[in-house]
Design an enzyme around this catalytic site. Structure first.
Site, PDB file in Angstrom:
ATOM      1  N   SER A  51       0.887  -1.238  -0.016  1.00  0.00           N
ATOM      2  CA  SER A  51       0.014   0.141  -0.018  1.00  0.00           C
ATOM      3  C   SER A  51       0.814   1.292  -0.066  1.00  0.00           C
ATOM      4  CB  SER A  51      -1.034  -0.099   1.258  1.00  0.00           C
ATOM      5  OG  SER A  51      -0.046  -0.492   2.447  1.00  0.00           O
ATOM      6  N   LYS A 119       4.946 -11.201   3.085  1.00  0.00           N
ATOM      7  CA  LYS A 119       3.783 -11.450   2.901  1.00  0.00           C
ATOM      8  C   LYS A 119       3.426 -11.516   1.282  1.00  0.00           C
ATOM      9  CE  LYS A 119       0.313  -8.392   3.830  1.00  0.00           C
ATOM     10  NZ  LYS A 119      -0.397  -8.184   2.260  1.00  0.00           N
ATOM     11  N   GLU A 188      -8.744  -9.835   4.160  1.00  0.00           N
ATOM     12  CA  GLU A 188      -9.250  -8.434   3.797  1.00  0.00           C
ATOM     13  C   GLU A 188     -10.637  -8.413   3.209  1.00  0.00           C
ATOM     14  OE1 GLU A 188      -6.416  -6.104   1.851  1.00  0.00           O
ATOM     15  OE2 GLU A 188      -7.606  -4.522   1.433  1.00  0.00           O
TER      16      GLU A 188
HETATM   17  O1  KIV Z   1      -0.389  -3.167   1.760  1.00  0.00           O
HETATM   18  C1  KIV Z   1      -1.000  -3.387   2.782  1.00  0.00           C
HETATM   19  O2  KIV Z   1      -1.369  -2.449   3.435  1.00  0.00           O
HETATM   20  C2  KIV Z   1      -1.716  -4.653   3.147  1.00  0.00           C
HETATM   21  C3  KIV Z   1      -2.716  -4.475   4.297  1.00  0.00           C
HETATM   22  C4  KIV Z   1      -4.019  -3.715   4.007  1.00  0.00           C
HETATM   23  C5  KIV Z   1      -3.120  -5.830   4.963  1.00  0.00           C
HETATM   24  O3  KIV Z   1      -1.708  -5.746   2.458  1.00  0.00           O
END
Ligand code: KIV
Length: 279
Positions: A51, A119, A188
């Site tokens: 993000s 992640k 999410e």
């Molecule tokens: O990129 C991000 O901020 C995320 C969160 C919204 C979990 O993947």
């Protein structure tokens, strides 16, 4: 099971895995050194989310994130934190093609940032990549439900878990991510009752965002949470501060004082006579 990567007092991926069903796991995104320093004492986990491409770099989707961008922000967050488990997102295009590509990208992220885990987004389709990264000793956090990296393919940000077929797919994704060895999974943009059922169904902690209060932990994008978001604020966000207003007010007062020659005043300039002046 991936080996523990935590050192000293830092929370590791295995510490997070053990929190299933316990006191909710507090997670926030962080992208910079000063913000990581401010958040570190309050959270269990800091996610350097892709993000960052939207929040700090002004891209319209997370597809604007690159491996170099994630590594630079991962390094900054690691410098600013000493306690939290730091997870760095694998950007779109760095892991989908093959398990070998995923392992090479995950290795680069961990070696160049020193973070505790990576992640990646995906369930059944990405299980091979998750298992390959975990086999290298790098803990992986999964991400199912609404997957922002698939926004173009999905035709927008669509809430998941609204049809029987989609609910079944979510359960298959959650099981696949768990079986592949992930230590936790973000859920999410998923119907509340479905996220709650998924949490009860799997043995690894679920981290909700636009999901359910029953999840094992919660995460928000830091800029959303402190009221810095300049575009539309999503329904699932609660703003705990309004920094948009604070910053805009500070800039307006500064501008007025500069134009009125009120700044700098005597307190903010150096005299020729006093030896006590310090920069
Ligand atoms: O990129 C991000 O901020 C995320 C969160 C919204 C979990 O993947």
């Amino acid at each position: 099971m991936a080996p523990e990567r935590s050192t000293g007092n830092r929370i590791g991926a295995e510490d997070i895995r053990r929190r299933k069903g316990g006191v909710p796991i507090v997670c926030l995104t962080a992208y910079t050194y000063p913000v990581a320093r401010m958040l570190d004492a309050h959270v269990d986990l800091l996610l350097v989310g892709d993000s960052v491409a939207m929040v700090l770099h002004g891209h319209t989707t997370t597809l604007g994130a690159s491996l170099e961008m994630m590594i630079a922000h991962g390094q900054a967050v690691m410098r600013g934190s000493t306690k939290a488990c730091v997870v760095v997102d694998m950007p779109a295009g760095s892991y989908e093609t093959s398990a070998a590509e995923a392992v090479a990208s995950a290795r680069r992220i961990v070696e160049e940032t020193g973070c505790q885990a990576v992640k990646l987004e995906g369930g059944v389709d990405l299980a091979e990549q998750i298992a390959a990264i975990v086999a290298e000793g790098i803990p992986v956090m999964g991400h199912i439900g609404l997957q922002p990296q698939s926004v173009e393919k999905d035709g927008g940000y669509k809430i998941k878990g609204r049809t029987e077929e989609n609910i079944a797919a979510l359960f298959r994704d959650a099981e696949a991510v768990e079986r592949a060895g992930a230590f936790s999974v973000v859920i999410e943009g998923t119907v509340e009752a479905v996220a709650s059922d998924l949490t009860r169904h799997i043995a690894i902690p679920t981290i909700g965002i636009g999901a359910s209060g029953d999840c094992d932990g919660q995460i928000l994008v830091i800029d959303d949470m402190i009221g810095m978001t300049v575009n539309r604020v999503p329904k699932f966000v609660k703003e705990y501060a309004n920094l948009r207003e604070t910053i805009s007010d500070a800039a307006a007062r500064y501008a007025a004082e500069v134009r009125g020659r009120a700044f700098p005043g005597p307190d903010h300039v150096f005299s020729a006579t006093s030896g006590k002046d310090k920069v």
